[in-house]
Enzyme design. Structure first.
Site, PDB file in Angstrom:
ATOM      1  N   GLN A 192       0.847  -1.204   0.000  1.00 37.90           N
ATOM      2  CA  GLN A 192       0.000   0.000   0.000  1.00 37.90           C
ATOM      3  C   GLN A 192       0.883   1.254   0.000  1.00 37.90           C
ATOM      4  O   GLN A 192       2.089   1.175   0.250  1.00 37.90           O
ATOM      5  CB  GLN A 192      -0.893  -0.007   1.240  1.00 37.90           C
ATOM      6  CG  GLN A 192      -0.129  -0.150   2.551  1.00 37.90           C
ATOM      7  CD  GLN A 192      -0.918  -0.889   3.614  1.00 37.90           C
ATOM      8  OE1 GLN A 192      -2.161  -0.841   3.665  1.00 37.90           O
ATOM      9  NE2 GLN A 192      -0.207  -1.607   4.491  1.00 37.90           N
ATOM     10  N   HIS A 247      -7.755   3.008  20.348  1.00 40.01           N
ATOM     11  CA  HIS A 247      -7.012   1.838  20.842  1.00 40.01           C
ATOM     12  C   HIS A 247      -7.430   1.433  22.265  1.00 40.01           C
ATOM     13  O   HIS A 247      -7.463   0.240  22.594  1.00 40.01           O
ATOM     14  CB  HIS A 247      -5.510   2.117  20.781  1.00 40.01           C
ATOM     15  CG  HIS A 247      -4.999   2.203  19.378  1.00 40.01           C
ATOM     16  ND1 HIS A 247      -4.335   3.316  18.878  1.00 40.01           N
ATOM     17  CD2 HIS A 247      -5.093   1.329  18.339  1.00 40.01           C
ATOM     18  CE1 HIS A 247      -4.039   3.105  17.607  1.00 40.01           C
ATOM     19  NE2 HIS A 247      -4.487   1.920  17.249  1.00 40.01           N
ATOM     20  N   ASP A 295       0.693  -0.357  13.484  1.00 40.78           N
ATOM     21  CA  ASP A 295       1.226   0.855  14.121  1.00 40.78           C
ATOM     22  C   ASP A 295       1.573   0.597  15.587  1.00 40.78           C
ATOM     23  O   ASP A 295       2.322   1.348  16.191  1.00 40.78           O
ATOM     24  CB  ASP A 295       0.185   1.985  14.031  1.00 40.78           C
ATOM     25  CG  ASP A 295      -1.147   1.517  14.603  1.00 40.78           C
ATOM     26  OD1 ASP A 295      -1.924   0.912  13.856  1.00 40.78           O
ATOM     27  OD2 ASP A 295      -1.384   1.710  15.808  1.00 40.78           O
ATOM     28  N   ASP A 334      -0.543 -12.556   6.097  1.00 42.50           N
ATOM     29  CA  ASP A 334      -1.955 -12.221   5.860  1.00 42.50           C
ATOM     30  C   ASP A 334      -2.789 -12.849   6.974  1.00 42.50           C
ATOM     31  O   ASP A 334      -2.732 -14.064   7.184  1.00 42.50           O
ATOM     32  CB  ASP A 334      -2.372 -12.768   4.487  1.00 42.50           C
ATOM     33  CG  ASP A 334      -3.789 -12.379   4.111  1.00 42.50           C
ATOM     34  OD1 ASP A 334      -4.099 -12.395   2.916  1.00 42.50           O
ATOM     35  OD2 ASP A 334      -4.572 -12.038   5.025  1.00 42.50           O
ATOM     36  N   GLY A 335      -3.544 -12.035   7.658  1.00 42.51           N
ATOM     37  CA  GLY A 335      -4.360 -12.530   8.769  1.00 42.51           C
ATOM     38  C   GLY A 335      -5.361 -13.581   8.341  1.00 42.51           C
ATOM     39  O   GLY A 335      -5.685 -14.501   9.096  1.00 42.51           O
ATOM     40  N   ASP A 385      -7.751  -5.218  13.986  1.00 44.05           N
ATOM     41  CA  ASP A 385      -7.460  -3.788  13.907  1.00 44.05           C
ATOM     42  C   ASP A 385      -7.029  -3.486  12.472  1.00 44.05           C
ATOM     43  O   ASP A 385      -5.861  -3.252  12.163  1.00 44.05           O
ATOM     44  CB  ASP A 385      -6.343  -3.445  14.902  1.00 44.05           C
ATOM     45  CG  ASP A 385      -5.988  -1.977  14.868  1.00 44.05           C
ATOM     46  OD1 ASP A 385      -4.891  -1.617  15.370  1.00 44.05           O
ATOM     47  OD2 ASP A 385      -6.785  -1.181  14.323  1.00 44.05           O
ATOM     48  N   ASP A 423      -9.694   0.094   6.342  1.00 46.97           N
ATOM     49  CA  ASP A 423     -11.062  -0.008   5.820  1.00 46.97           C
ATOM     50  C   ASP A 423     -11.198  -1.164   4.838  1.00 46.97           C
ATOM     51  O   ASP A 423     -10.202  -1.640   4.300  1.00 46.97           O
ATOM     52  CB  ASP A 423     -11.436   1.337   5.160  1.00 46.97           C
ATOM     53  CG  ASP A 423     -11.752   2.376   6.222  1.00 46.97           C
ATOM     54  OD1 ASP A 423     -10.808   2.885   6.844  1.00 46.97           O
ATOM     55  OD2 ASP A 423     -12.939   2.629   6.478  1.00 46.97           O
ATOM     56  N   PRO A 438      -5.983  -4.750   0.998  1.00 42.91           N
ATOM     57  CA  PRO A 438      -5.625  -5.967   1.747  1.00 42.91           C
ATOM     58  C   PRO A 438      -6.607  -6.285   2.881  1.00 42.91           C
ATOM     59  O   PRO A 438      -6.724  -7.431   3.298  1.00 42.91           O
ATOM     60  CB  PRO A 438      -4.230  -5.647   2.283  1.00 42.91           C
ATOM     61  CG  PRO A 438      -4.117  -4.168   2.261  1.00 42.91           C
ATOM     62  CD  PRO A 438      -4.939  -3.725   1.101  1.00 42.91           C
TER      63      PRO A 438
HETATM   64  N1  SAM Z   1      -4.666   1.071  14.330  1.00 50.23           N
HETATM   65  C1  SAM Z   1      -5.015   2.053  13.329  1.00 50.23           C
HETATM   66  C2  SAM Z   1      -6.179   2.838  13.794  1.00 50.23           C
HETATM   67  O1  SAM Z   1      -6.017   3.521  14.789  1.00 50.23           O
HETATM   68  O2  SAM Z   1      -7.227   2.762  13.141  1.00 50.23           O
HETATM   69  C3  SAM Z   1      -5.364   1.521  11.960  1.00 50.23           C
HETATM   70  C4  SAM Z   1      -5.278   0.145  11.765  1.00 50.23           C
HETATM   71  S1  SAM Z   1      -3.749  -0.484  11.270  1.00 50.23           S
HETATM   72  C5  SAM Z   1      -2.772   0.758  10.603  1.00 50.23           C
HETATM   73  C6  SAM Z   1      -4.354  -1.357   9.842  1.00 50.23           C
HETATM   74  C7  SAM Z   1      -3.361  -2.394   9.455  1.00 50.23           C
HETATM   75  O3  SAM Z   1      -4.006  -3.539   8.918  1.00 50.23           O
HETATM   76  C8  SAM Z   1      -2.390  -1.906   8.376  1.00 50.23           C
HETATM   77  O4  SAM Z   1      -1.088  -1.847   8.901  1.00 50.23           O
HETATM   78  C9  SAM Z   1      -2.513  -2.944   7.268  1.00 50.23           C
HETATM   79  O5  SAM Z   1      -1.279  -3.227   6.637  1.00 50.23           O
HETATM   80  C10 SAM Z   1      -3.053  -4.134   8.038  1.00 50.23           C
HETATM   81  N2  SAM Z   1      -3.754  -5.130   7.213  1.00 50.23           N
HETATM   82  C11 SAM Z   1      -4.595  -4.904   6.187  1.00 50.23           C
HETATM   83  N3  SAM Z   1      -5.030  -6.075   5.670  1.00 50.23           N
HETATM   84  C12 SAM Z   1      -4.455  -7.069   6.422  1.00 50.23           C
HETATM   85  C13 SAM Z   1      -4.516  -8.495   6.386  1.00 50.23           C
HETATM   86  N4  SAM Z   1      -5.262  -9.148   5.463  1.00 50.23           N
HETATM   87  N5  SAM Z   1      -3.812  -9.184   7.313  1.00 50.23           N
HETATM   88  C14 SAM Z   1      -3.051  -8.535   8.237  1.00 50.23           C
HETATM   89  N6  SAM Z   1      -2.932  -7.182   8.305  1.00 50.23           N
HETATM   90  C15 SAM Z   1      -3.641  -6.464   7.407  1.00 50.23           C
END
Ligand code: SAM
Length: 283
Positions: A35, A66, A90, A142-143, A160, A163, A167
């Site tokens: 991304q 959080h 993060d 990947d989760g 967490d 949107d 991914p």
């Molecule tokens: N914690 C932040 C907040 O305050 O809203 C936002 C969430 S965090 C930055 C979102 C994370 O989900 C991103 O780092 C993204 O790379 C990760 N992510 C997205 N799709 C994912 C997946 N399929 N498996 C694991 N992580 C994923």
């Protein structure tokens, strides 16, 4: 308007609306394998992380999100030891979970290692060293795949995610919710982020539909995050028993008082009140 036009970050997540932040300094901007990531400084919200042009978290208001993501299920459950965080690169959710001394291990599965690396470097206030906690088990994966293949069980699963685009999209599916449900211990709790219902009603309706179809106990609860524009930020709750969600406020308060944790947003009163939804969310 201060600053020249090029010194503004514009987010147009909600189609016909735009929110803009004056940028005093761009700390990092790159395309990772997953991304677009930008971390910048602002006069009021401090440092800000955006992924694919969408605000994820800011130093000033991240606790509103959080703390409610982590402490509502942990104080409701009462004896969480094993936690799984999907996403959360993060480190804000990880930091809050690890503040509880009874936590044995947090497995955090983040698809983009660059988010972990760059947030520790340019947004250290979010993780505050949580990734170095011996109870942290970080996996770059990947989760969706992880929950299919792990044989571990968890008292708490927190999704967490960003949107439901890119991914994160597969994290908003019945199959993924079922896979998570099957990883929960008997009194385990599943939590997910689910957008701002005032402008993302379809997402909120879909989340509660999915939760009801997968879990015995399903609900939305809300927090208020100023940079998630347009009202309440929805959090999804799923469990196989109604007990935890109906924990009375005196029990919540006793558990909270025993930890002596300083909070910027969470309190036992906000905990119980957060499940009281406005009429427009009575789907
Ligand atoms: N914690 C932040 C907040 O305050 O809203 C936002 C969430 S965090 C930055 C979102 C994370 O989900 C991103 O780092 C993204 O790379 C990760 N992510 C997205 N799709 C994912 C997946 N399929 N498996 C694991 N992580 C994923």
């Amino acid at each position: 308007m201060n600053g020249s036009p090029e010194n503004w970050f514009s987010e147009t997540l909600h189609g016909t609306y735009e929110q803009r932040f004056e940028v005093t300094n761009i700390l990092h901007h790159s395309e990772t394998a997953v991304q677009d990531i930008i971390i910048f400084e602002t006069p009021f919200f401090g440092r800000v992380l955006a992924l694919d042009g969408i605000i994820q978290t800011t130093e000033r208001d991240e606790a509103c999100y959080h703390e409610m993501l982590a402490h509502v299920p942990i104080f409701a459950h009462g004896s969480v030891q094993e936690v799984l965080i999907i996403g959360g690169g993060d480190g804000g959710a990880l930091r809050e979970v690890l503040r509880h001394p009874k936590i044995n291990m947090v497995t955090i599965v983040e698809i983009d290692g660059s988010v972990v690396e760059l947030c520790q470097k340019f947004l250290p206030a979010l993780s505050k060293g949580a990734f170095q906690d011996p109870r942290c088990n970080l996996l770059i994966s990947d989760g969706v795949e992880f929950v299919k293949m792990t044989d571990r069980r968890f008292d708490l699963i927190i999704v967490d995610s960003s949107d439901p685009v890119g991914p994160s999209a597969p994290l908003f599916s019945d199959a993924f919710y079922r896979d998570c449900r099957d990883l929960l211990t008997e009194n385990g709790i599943f939590i997910c982020q689910s957008g701002v219902s005032f402008v993302q009603e379809t997402e909120a309706r879909e989340t509660i539909r999915r939760l009801n179809s997968v879990f015995t106990d399903a609900a939305l609860y809300v927090t208020q995050v100023p940079t998630y524009s347009f009202g309440f930020m929805d959090l999804g709750w799923g469990a196989q028993s109604h007990t935890a969600r109906n924990t009375d406020i005196n029990t919540i308060r006793t558990r909270f008082n025993s930890t002596q944790l300083d909070m910027r947003y969470y309190s036992p009163q906000i905990h119980t009140a957060s499940f009281a939804l406005p009429a427009y969310m009575h789907y």
